[in-house]
Design a protein around this motif. Structure first.
Motif, PDB file in Angstrom:
ATOM      1  N   LYS A   1       1.055  -1.159  -0.029  1.00 52.67           N
ATOM      2  CA  LYS A   1      -0.026   0.119  -0.030  1.00 52.67           C
ATOM      3  C   LYS A   1       0.780   1.165  -0.102  1.00 52.67           C
TER       4      LYS A   1
ATOM      5  N   GLY B   1      -1.362  -5.662  -1.513  1.00 49.57           N
ATOM      6  CA  GLY B   1      -1.604  -4.293  -0.825  1.00 49.57           C
ATOM      7  C   GLY B   1      -1.427  -3.370  -1.884  1.00 49.57           C
TER       8      GLY B   1
ATOM      9  N   GLN C   1      -4.329  -0.377  -2.855  1.00 45.76           N
ATOM     10  CA  GLN C   1      -3.995   0.872  -2.661  1.00 45.76           C
ATOM     11  C   GLN C   1      -4.367   1.598  -4.028  1.00 45.76           C
TER      12      GLN C   1
END
Length: 150
Positions: A49, A111, A115
């Protein structure tokens, strides 16, 4: 005192590159889990992320290109609906991780996808991974809820 010199190097995407599978796996499968311990999956997800925040991408084509440039593999959208996207990731570098019994080996990519989609859809997103052991492909499902806008 001499002035520092900045050298810019243009990297061409069509230039053939060789990546050592051993070197890649050494860092990814042995070193990182050794350093991060039992929290490896969670840390890699949040690291993905964080990477996505540093490299925000505006569309699917840029996302595909990033995955190729990062040597993560070939990313394809398999299905998109109102609140989720299903991706498929294929690469020769995935073979040993898919066939291993270890879980959560794709949390960095998961991740990153969460994001990027969160930024693009402007809603909180979460990614789930689904390794397909017989086909050496990873499926990711990214889900979001428009009620949870950012």
């Amino acid at each position: 005192m001499k002035d520092s010199i900045v050298v810019e190097r243009q990297i061409q995407t069509d230039e053939p590159r060789n990546i050592s599978i051993f070197g890649y796996e050494l860092v990814r499968e042995i070193l990182l889990p050794e350093i991060l311990g039992k929290d490896t999956p969670e840390i890699l997800y949040w690291a993905g992320k964080r990477l996505a925040r540093k490299f925000p991408l505006s569309d699917y084509d840029q996302l595909v290109e990033f995955f190729i440039n990062a040597s993560w593999g070939q990313l394809n959208i398999k299905h998109e609906s109102k609140n989720q996207i299903e991706f498929e990731l294929a690469s020769p570098l995935l073979v040993s991780r898919v066939k291993s019994k270890a879980e959560n080996f794709f949390q960095l990519e998961a991740g990153f996808l969460a994001q990027q989609i969160e930024l693009q859809k402007e809603a909180i997103a979460e990614t789930f991974e689904h390794p397909a052991k017989k086909s050496n492909i990873i499926h990711f499902t990214v889900k979001w809820d428009k009620k949870d806008q950012i």
